[in-house]
Design a protein around this motif. Structure first.
Motif, PDB file in Angstrom:
ATOM      1  N   ILE A   2       0.716  -1.048  -0.090  1.00 51.45           N
ATOM      2  CA  ILE A   2      -0.089   0.464  -0.323  1.00 51.45           C
ATOM      3  C   ILE A   2       1.370   1.402   0.242  1.00 51.45           C
ATOM      4  O   ILE A   2       2.006   1.012   0.455  1.00 51.45           O
ATOM      5  N   LYS A   3       0.541   1.751  -1.120  1.00 51.17           N
ATOM      6  CA  LYS A   3       1.243   3.751  -0.733  1.00 51.17           C
ATOM      7  C   LYS A   3       0.454   4.972  -1.182  1.00 51.17           C
ATOM      8  O   LYS A   3      -0.278   4.478  -2.076  1.00 51.17           O
ATOM      9  N   LEU A   4       0.854   6.055   0.091  1.00 58.66           N
ATOM     10  CA  LEU A   4      -0.194   6.905  -0.455  1.00 58.66           C
ATOM     11  C   LEU A   4       1.672   7.784  -0.737  1.00 58.66           C
ATOM     12  O   LEU A   4       2.567   7.992   0.123  1.00 58.66           O
ATOM     13  N   ARG A   5       1.329   8.759  -1.468  1.00 58.17           N
ATOM     14  CA  ARG A   5       1.974   9.546  -2.159  1.00 58.17           C
ATOM     15  C   ARG A   5       1.520  11.344  -2.149  1.00 58.17           C
ATOM     16  O   ARG A   5       0.799  11.169  -2.860  1.00 58.17           O
ATOM     17  N   ASP A   6       1.873  11.662  -0.961  1.00 54.80           N
ATOM     18  CA  ASP A   6       1.608  13.338  -0.847  1.00 54.80           C
ATOM     19  C   ASP A   6       0.172  12.953  -1.138  1.00 54.80           C
ATOM     20  O   ASP A   6      -0.416  14.366  -2.066  1.00 54.80           O
ATOM     21  N   VAL A   7      -0.332  12.326  -0.363  1.00 53.33           N
ATOM     22  CA  VAL A   7      -2.029  12.568  -0.529  1.00 53.33           C
ATOM     23  C   VAL A   7      -3.212  13.483   0.581  1.00 53.33           C
ATOM     24  O   VAL A   7      -2.542  13.972   1.724  1.00 53.33           O
ATOM     25  N   GLU A  63     -13.178   7.649  -2.047  1.00 54.13           N
ATOM     26  CA  GLU A  63     -13.212   8.998  -2.280  1.00 54.13           C
ATOM     27  C   GLU A  63     -11.909   8.706  -2.882  1.00 54.13           C
ATOM     28  O   GLU A  63     -11.107   8.401  -3.053  1.00 54.13           O
ATOM     29  N   LYS A  64     -11.546  10.453  -3.845  1.00 53.02           N
ATOM     30  CA  LYS A  64     -10.890  10.587  -4.303  1.00 53.02           C
ATOM     31  C   LYS A  64     -10.101  11.439  -3.981  1.00 53.02           C
ATOM     32  O   LYS A  64     -10.449  12.922  -3.728  1.00 53.02           O
ATOM     33  N   PRO A  65      -8.367  11.461  -3.680  1.00 57.29           N
ATOM     34  CA  PRO A  65      -8.590  12.438  -3.112  1.00 57.29           C
ATOM     35  C   PRO A  65      -7.895  14.289  -4.076  1.00 57.29           C
ATOM     36  O   PRO A  65      -7.465  14.233  -5.498  1.00 57.29           O
ATOM     37  N   THR A  66      -7.917  15.091  -3.507  1.00 57.47           N
ATOM     38  CA  THR A  66      -7.650  16.116  -4.198  1.00 57.47           C
ATOM     39  C   THR A  66      -6.956  15.944  -4.655  1.00 57.47           C
ATOM     40  O   THR A  66      -6.299  16.731  -6.175  1.00 57.47           O
ATOM     41  N   VAL A  70      -3.139   7.470  -4.291  1.00 56.24           N
ATOM     42  CA  VAL A  70      -3.594   5.631  -4.011  1.00 56.24           C
ATOM     43  C   VAL A  70      -2.909   4.729  -4.447  1.00 56.24           C
ATOM     44  O   VAL A  70      -3.589   4.594  -5.557  1.00 56.24           O
ATOM     45  N   TRP A  71      -2.054   4.057  -4.311  1.00 56.25           N
ATOM     46  CA  TRP A  71      -1.527   3.215  -4.182  1.00 56.25           C
ATOM     47  C   TRP A  71      -2.122   1.379  -3.929  1.00 56.25           C
ATOM     48  O   TRP A  71      -1.604   1.856  -2.542  1.00 56.25           O
ATOM     49  N   ILE A  72      -2.352   0.339  -4.402  1.00 54.40           N
ATOM     50  CA  ILE A  72      -2.021  -0.609  -4.271  1.00 54.40           C
ATOM     51  C   ILE A  72      -1.279  -1.660  -5.073  1.00 54.40           C
ATOM     52  O   ILE A  72      -2.061  -2.034  -6.231  1.00 54.40           O
ATOM     53  N   GLY A  73      -0.555  -1.948  -4.878  1.00 52.51           N
ATOM     54  CA  GLY A  73       0.536  -2.692  -5.371  1.00 52.51           C
ATOM     55  C   GLY A  73       0.435  -2.390  -6.924  1.00 52.51           C
ATOM     56  O   GLY A  73       1.282  -0.906  -6.603  1.00 52.51           O
ATOM     57  N   ASP A  74       0.378  -2.861  -7.519  1.00 50.20           N
ATOM     58  CA  ASP A  74       0.861  -1.536  -9.007  1.00 50.20           C
ATOM     59  C   ASP A  74      -0.371  -0.953  -9.016  1.00 50.20           C
ATOM     60  O   ASP A  74       0.127  -0.727 -11.042  1.00 50.20           O
ATOM     61  N   THR A  75      -1.298  -0.927  -8.980  1.00 48.81           N
ATOM     62  CA  THR A  75      -2.304  -0.264  -9.297  1.00 48.81           C
ATOM     63  C   THR A  75      -3.192   1.668  -8.527  1.00 48.81           C
ATOM     64  O   THR A  75      -2.592   0.875  -7.384  1.00 48.81           O
ATOM     65  N   GLN A  76      -2.468   1.593  -9.525  1.00 44.18           N
ATOM     66  CA  GLN A  76      -2.915   3.203  -8.819  1.00 44.18           C
ATOM     67  C   GLN A  76      -4.155   3.682  -8.706  1.00 44.18           C
ATOM     68  O   GLN A  76      -5.357   4.047  -9.734  1.00 44.18           O
TER      69      GLN A  76
END
Ligand SMILES: Nc1ncnc2c1ncn2[C@@H]1O[C@H](COP(=O)(O)OP(=O)(O)OP(=O)(O)O)[C@@H](O)[C@H]1O
Ligand SMILES: [Mg+2]
Length: 345
Positions: A2-7, A63-66, A70-76
């Motif tokens: 799981i990855k969140l980048r600058d959310v 929800e969509k980040p403003t 947001v990544w789960i595995g290889d899927t954004q």
């Protein structure tokens, strides 16, 4: 993974009923960067309104980040809509505080529900449901209706249902808040065993530090949409100056009226003091007899982490001298123990 980048997630502030929109905004998530490795159990804690549910809703695509990703595995997830998002959501399992089972269906039929949706039928469906029933420890209860199940069993059905489509990730929002302590422990141990068996990645929101202590490998503290602290459980639980320390290792109120010098010692960080007995032994070197009068000692990841309050007396059973006390305090500090004088008579 799981990855969140600058959310960041900004909502328009909700005005009172019938009121005009004010144009004000609520920043529910503010520049969140977080990464949870495969097979890890990651706890998210924080006060009400900190942004925990918003974070999970961004992960689910509800929800969509403003801004941010947001990544789960290889899927954004944050880049998907419609049918693509629905398909991606199948690789995510959700567990909520209340399982909201369908009352008119048995445990097995509830577990089968996601399989019905993705078109798994016949023998394959029967086999998968039997496997899931066994996996969550519901054998013998599969034909019960929700009204015939206990709260813990209902949550097991909810977990089996979440796992039906073999997701890589399990997102849990307060999964044990509605359960009693012993059922809570059983459900947490189930979640851990699922991680061990399936290698699934778990993100778990909770307001209970006991849940974090019991199953999380790592933990993140959110406040006003920002990450205040994040790291491995043992690392944050031994960071005596960090914000999670006092919550993970709370100190009960000490007894009053003791004829002794009192000192609070946090020995989580110390390389040389690893048990409360070590403190008592160290005090003896300063001709002080130390009694532990209050304390919280937790074993996390096989290591003892403690906060204790010591009452110090000399061998005549009198409070120790200021001079002896100061020398002991200096020694504690040199040993990496955070010591605070609580009472000097
Ligand atoms: N749909 C929305 N519209 C406007 N504001 C929202 C919306 N959803 C959440 N918020 C606001 O965003 C902030 C974070 O809310 P969130 O529900 O994520 O908190 P939480 O940490 O889950 O709290 P709790 O522990 O009470 O469940 C709050 O100030 C909340 O009022
Ligand atoms: Mg919430």
């Amino acid at each position: 993974m799981i990855k969140l980048r600058d959310v960041t997630k900004v909502f328009p502030a909700v005005a009172g009923k019938g009121a005009q929109p004010t144009g004000a905004q609520v920043v529910a998530l503010d520049g969140i960067n977080l990464s949870v490795g495969e097979g890890r159990i990651h706890g998210i804690v924080g006060r009400s309104g900190a942004g925990k549910s918003t974070l999970i809703r961004c992960l689910t695509g509800l929800e969509k980040p403003t801004s941010g990703e947001v990544w789960i595995g290889d899927t954004q997830i944050s880049a998907l809509d419609g049918a693509k998002l629905r398909a991606a959501r199948r690789s995510i399992g959700f567990v909520f505080q209340h399982a909201n089972l369908l009352d008119s269906r048995t445990a097995a039929e509830n577990i089968a529900h996601p399989l019905d949706i993705i078109g798994v039928k016949g023998e394959e469906k029967r086999r998968r449901v039997a496997e899931l029933v066994e996996l969550v420890g519901l054998s013998g209860r599969e034909n019960n209706y929700p009204a015939q199940l206990s709260g813990g069993q209902i949550q097991r059905v909810g977990i089996a249902r979440a796992l039906a489509a073999s997701p890589d990730v399990l997102l849990c929002d307060e999964p044990t808040s509605a359960l009693d302590p012993s059922t809570t422990r059983q459900i947490l141990s189930l979640i851990r065993s699922l991680r061990d068996k399936l290698g699934i990645t778990v993100l778990l929101i909770t307001h209970e530090m006991s849940v974090v202590r019991e199953i999380c490998d790592e933990v993140t503290l959110l406040a006003e949409g920002k990450i205040l602290q994040s790291g491995d459980l043992l690392q944050v639980a031994t960071d005596t100056r960090g914000p999670l320390y006092a919550e993970l290792i709370p100190l009960p109120p000490p007894p009053t009226g003791l004829n002794a010098v009192m000192v609070n010692c946090d020995y989580g960080d110390s390389p040389t003091i690893s048990t409360s007995e070590d403190l008592v032994r160290l005090a003896a070197e300063y001709e002080a007899h130390a009694t532990i009068v209050a304390g919280t000692i937790e074993t996390l990841g096989g290591r003892q982490v403690g906060r204790v309050q010591l009452a110090l007396r000399n061998y005549n059973n009198e409070p120790i001298s200021r001079e002896g006390f100061n020398r002991f305090l200096r020694q504690l500090e040199e040993s990496g123990v955070v010591a605070k004088e609580a009472a000097f008579l």
